[in-house]
Design a protein around this motif. Structure first.
Motif, short mmCIF file in Angstrom:
data_model
loop_
_atom_site.label_atom_id
_atom_site.label_comp_id
_atom_site.label_asym_id
_atom_site.label_seq_id
_atom_site.Cartn_x
_atom_site.Cartn_y
_atom_site.Cartn_z
N GLN A 159 30.11 -18.57 39.00
CA GLN A 159 28.83 -18.74 38.29
C GLN A 159 27.71 -19.00 39.27
O GLN A 159 26.59 -18.54 39.11
N LYS A 160 28.03 -19.76 40.34
CA LYS A 160 27.01 -20.07 41.34
C LYS A 160 26.76 -18.89 42.28
O LYS A 160 25.65 -18.70 42.77
N GLN A 192 39.60 -23.03 36.84
CA GLN A 192 38.34 -23.61 36.39
C GLN A 192 37.35 -23.73 37.55
O GLN A 192 36.17 -23.37 37.42
N GLU A 229 33.64 -21.74 38.12
CA GLU A 229 32.39 -22.43 38.46
C GLU A 229 31.78 -21.85 39.73
O GLU A 229 30.55 -21.67 39.83
N LEU A 266 33.40 -25.43 46.14
CA LEU A 266 34.28 -25.18 45.00
C LEU A 266 35.45 -24.28 45.39
O LEU A 266 36.58 -24.47 44.95
#
Length: 955
Positions: free
Chosen positions: A59-60, A52, A56, A34
């Protein structure tokens, strides 16, 4: 209807549950993937998409600092200062040594005009990275943006002294003083504006903005003389400039020097007679001159008084004052000098002259005058201080002009007056440092430290000079002393670290690896997580072949920087050197998975696999090696090394079809690579597909016409030829008769898969008639170790024996030994002879030796004959030199078969030699000579001499 609705509802629920299940159990992209995508979108200016993707990724992996910084940058680019500030602060909290984060933080606060916060961040950055040029330039821009020009000027000077040859620093230095000049000019502070513009001109003498501004200020302040001087100086370099000539005209007009202005206008009209602007100025200029001279300037009035009464002190003071008030320092100086002619010791005039010279930055002249005044009044502390300061200022000027001897002389005089002056000591040391005269610089610093033993600036400078001289231990001792004295000051810790790192680097370059390692270990003792020292130690231990130690330091570094890509890559390289291929390749594979778009990680993994494959190959494990090479080709089917290694291994295993498939793959990817085409030719040759192999060899010669390649192509072409034509001529002469005998032979030979067959016609002319003999010959290969030879002849019996039959079976044994068993039959002159044949041959590299014995039964007699043949092969066994020796007459001796029944029992000795040469594997020529001595009786011997010439051609 209700049941149909239930079916539809249950179906929708089932689809939804399958989608949810797929999302739950799908692996998805990891944080690194990402991040890479976010970087790509940022480069494409797709900021919202990048934001965006960044969210993400976080979050990981919430502790992904690279990603947090990228998100902060994205918010900065999209104008969301608050969120940008938040993410950059988070990065600096987690990673205080993250260099880029400081730059982003400074830019955010600068953009928000929060200059104090920006300065805090830049100071923190300089704490982490002392002396960093980019951060220092940022600090200068902060000082300029916050309009703290005095501090900025000092900082710009310090920055220039540190990076004197750096063009970006020079531009920043000039830019600062231009900005300061504009600032003060707008606020009517002409003195400071002019000083800043002049500082800008020190580095950029041709800067138009500074020159124009100074000229404007001269005019505004009435300093017309200086304005004129400046324009004249420019005109000296560019005498034909319309703009400069018009500017000079304007200044003369402002000065009310109308005669000079009218003269200047006439010069312009003379050069540009058609210039409308100049023509339009002529009449107004003359009208203005006429109006002006209706009144008289006070300056001119006092000047007129002095012309009539040169000793009038009041008029002199007024003229000097008016000149100085207008900034016309040179005019003022001229009036002061005029006054001093009459009163050379006038203290007031001397003081005024000193002020004028200093204001006009003529520090050397001012210092000479101050020296004179101080010599007359040694008790004046002010004169002493002023004289010392002027000498230092004069020395600075010389230093800026790189006139080092003059600068040193000025600093030395300042120190003679005040031996403890820290500025003079410092500037003298700097002068020697600029000249790279470290010995004298060190002497000055020792002198300074004798007066100020605890002066940190002098100690730090001495440490730097000792380091430059290669005396790193002494330099480090001083640096350690400073650190002990001020343990909380980061610059001393950074200085000591940098000293030891520099020492280590220098020792590494000198290949003093043990001493270099000692310096780097000292850095780690002070700062165990120092990435530079760890990297140097890894590299150093690896360079001296200490892979275990290199691995130890790599593991130590990874405890502090577990996600550092370069360290992981280095560790993989060390493990590869240690032949721990599985561990190395596991690390490289992880890096490749994390950064799939970074070529070097894929290359490292591929190289590791290749190393593992070659290790298996060296350990005689071809199957394991082939499996590894297949992995490499799975990653990159174009990998040339994996293709070549696979071809070689499969060829060694005689799996020619598989090897050929890889060779064809290599040719497809690298059509101009001769190696793959050559491999294809060899493989086709091994498969005995000579025509295709020859075409491949021809392609190799087109790419590289080397002798070796052309020779191989000729060899393969020769293998495609199935027929051969031969001509042979045997000439025999004797010392016991005048006649000589010749035999001519024509041969046709055909090659087939298992051997060859031939038909020959022999022709010999004799007194009794013409002899003809037909021969049929066969070579037949039964298997790689066994082949047969057969011969049958028939003649008209005029010259040749009626019938000859021959058969031999040859077998190859170990160690290049070949054995033969055979039989011969001969029918001539009503005599029938049967012979047994046995031979043994051995090959030693280029040598081949054969010993053959014949056991001849010619009832009722029994004879033996022996023959020894040796050959030395050349040019890939195309050519040879032969030597033979014989005892007795053998049934294979062509020159004496005609007389065989008469010669069989005689004691015969023979020796011979010959040479055979093959041209391009197609045409073979040979010449052989034999001397035969036969014993007729106990006292009678006779000699025979044979010359045998051969020529064969394949087609």
């Amino acid at each position: 209807m209700m049941s149909l609705f239930k079916y539809i509802l249950s179906g929708a629920v089932l689809c939804l549950s399958l989608q949810v299940q797929a999302q739950i159990f799908s692996k998805g992209k990891d944080a690194d993937e990402l991040y890479e995508e976010a970087v790509k979108e940022t480069r494409l200016n797709h900021y919202e998409k990048a934001i965006q993707l960044s969210k993400e990724a976080l979050q990981k992996r919430p502790d992904f600092t690279d990603q947090e910084l990228l998100l902060g940058r994205l918010y900065m680019l999209t104008g969301n200062t608050q969120l940008a500030r938040r993410y950059v602060k988070q990065v600096l909290t987690k990673a205080p040594a993250y260099y880029d984060a400081y730059l982003y933080a400074v830019n955010i606060e600068l953009g928000a005009k929060k200059y104090e916060e920006a300065e805090c961040y830049v100071d923190e950055g300089l704490y982490q990275f002392p002396g960093d040029k980019t951060l220092m330039l940022k600090k200068l821009s902060i000082l300029d943006a916050s309009e703290r020009f005095f501090q900025g000027g000092n900082y710009a000077t310090a920055l220039l002294e540190k990076y004197s040859t750096d063009t970006s620093v020079q531009r920043a230095y000039t830019g600062h003083f231009l900005l300061a000049g504009r600032y003060y000019q707008l606020r009517n502070n002409q003195l400071l504006a002019m000083q800043n513009y002049e500082r800008a001109l020190l580095l950029d003498y041709n800067n138009e903005e500074a020159k124009s501004a100074i000229t404007a200020m001269y005019i505004k302040s009435g300093s017309y003389t200086r304005a004129i001087e400046q324009v004249n100086a420019e005109l000296a370099g560019n005498p034909g400039s319309y703009e400069l000539m018009m500017r000079k005209l304007g200044i003369l007009q402002e000065m009310h020097d109308y005669p000079a202005a009218i003269d200047q206008l006439q010069q312009i009209l003379k050069r540009w007679p058609g210039d409308a602007k100049a023509h339009s100025m002529e009449t107004p200029l003359r009208m203005e001159a006429a109006a002006w001279y209706a009144n008289t300037d006070p300056y001119l009035l006092y000047q007129g008084v002095l012309e009539k009464n040169p000793g009038n002190r009041e008029a002199l003071d007024k003229v000097i004052g008016l000149s100085m008030s207008r900034g016309a320092y040179r005019e003022a100086l001229a009036w002061i000098n005029r006054g001093l002619k009459n009163n050379p010791n006038d203290q007031k005039l001397l003081s005024l002259k000193l002020d004028v010279l200093e204001s006009d930055r003529k520090f050397s002249e001012a210092a000479l005058l101050a020296e004179k005044l101080y010599a007359a009044n040694r008790s004046s502390a002010d004169l002493k201080s002023r004289y010392t300061a002027l000498k230092i200022a004069s020395g600075r000027d010389y230093l800026s002009q790189q006139q080092y001897d003059l600068a040193l002389a000025e600093f030395d005089k300042a120190l003679q007056t005040d031996p403890r002056d820290t500025t003079a000591l410092d500037m003298m040391a700097n002068t020697y440092i600029n000249q790279k005269d470290n010995i004298h610089a060190l002497q000055v610093l020792d002198r300074a430290l004798a007066a100020y033993p605890d002066n940190s600036r002098f100690l730090l400078k001495k440490s730097g000079i000792l380091a430059a001289m290669g005396q790193y231990d002494e330099a480090a001792t001083i640096a350690a002393q400073l650190l002990r004295r001020s343990p909380a000051d980061p610059k001393y810790a950074a200085n000591l670290t940098e000293l030891r790192l520099t020492a280590g680097r220098t020792l590494m370059q000198a290949e003093e690896y043990d001493m270099a390692a000692r310096e780097f270990r000292a850095v780690l003792a002070q700062s165990p997580d120092n990435i530079d020292a760890l990297n140097y130690l890894i590299n150093l231990q690896h360079a001296v072949g200490q892979a275990d130690s290199a691995l130890l330091y790599a593991n130590q570094a990874l405890t502090y920087y577990p996600d550092n890509k370069e360290l992981l890559l280095k560790k993989a390289g060390i493990l590869t050197e240690m032949k721990r291929y599985n561990e190395a390749n596991a690390l490289s594979y992880q890096l490749m998975q994390r950064y799939p778009f970074t070529a070097k990680y894929r290359t490292a993994y591929t190289d590791g696999l290749l190393a593992a494959g070659t290790a298996y190959q060296g350990n005689n494990a071809p199957d394991s090696a082939l499996a590894i090479y297949r992995q490499v080709l799975g990653l990159n089917r174009r990998d040339s090394l994996a293709l070549l290694y696979s071809i070689n291994l499969l060829s060694d295993k005689k799996e020619y079809d598989s090897a050929l498939a890889y060779a064809n793959q290599g040719i497809r990817f690298y059509p101009d690579n001769a190696s793959f085409i050559q491999k294809r030719a060899v493989l086709l040759e091994n498969k005995k597909l000579y025509a295709e192999a020859a075409l491949a060899a021809d392609s190799v010669t087109k790419l590289n016409r080397s002798a070796e390649n052309m020779d191989y192509a000729d060899y393969l072409h020769s293998k495609t030829m199935k027929n051969q034509f031969g001509m042979f001529f045997l000439h025999s002469s004797y010392d016991y008769q005048d006649n000589s005998y010749n035999i001519a032979t024509l041969e046709y030979r055909h090659f087939f898969k298992r051997g060859s067959y031939a038909a020959r016609l022999n022709y010999a002319g004799r007194e009794q008639g013409t002899g003809l003999q037909g021969e049929a010959e066969l070579y037949y290969t039964h298997n790689p170790k066994l082949y047969s030879y057969a011969l049958a002849t028939y003649s008209n019996e005029i010259v040749f024996p009626k019938t000859r039959l021959a058969y031999s079976l040859f077998k190859t044994f170990k160690h290049d030994i070949e054995g033969e068993l055979g039989i011969r039959y001969l029918s001539a002159d009503s005599t029938n002879s049967i012979s047994g044949v046995a031979s043994i041959a051995k090959t030693w590299k280029e040598f081949w030796v054969n010993f053959r014995a014949y056991f001849i039964s010619d009832s009722p007699e029994f004879y033996t004959s022996y023959n020894l043949t040796a050959r030395y092969y050349m040019n890939r066994q195309q050519d040879f030199i032969a030597f033979n020796a014989g005892l007795g007459t053998s049934p294979d001796d062509r020159s004496r078969l005609i007389q065989f029944p008469k010669l069989a029992g005689l004691l015969t000795r023979s020796v011979g030699a010959g040479y055979q040469k093959t041209f391009k594997y197609r045409t073979t020529a040979g010449i052989f000579g034999t001397w035969i001595n036969q014993k007729i009786s106990s006292t009678v011997f006779q000699n025979q001499y044979d010359i045998y010439v051969t020529l064969q051609r394949k087609f």
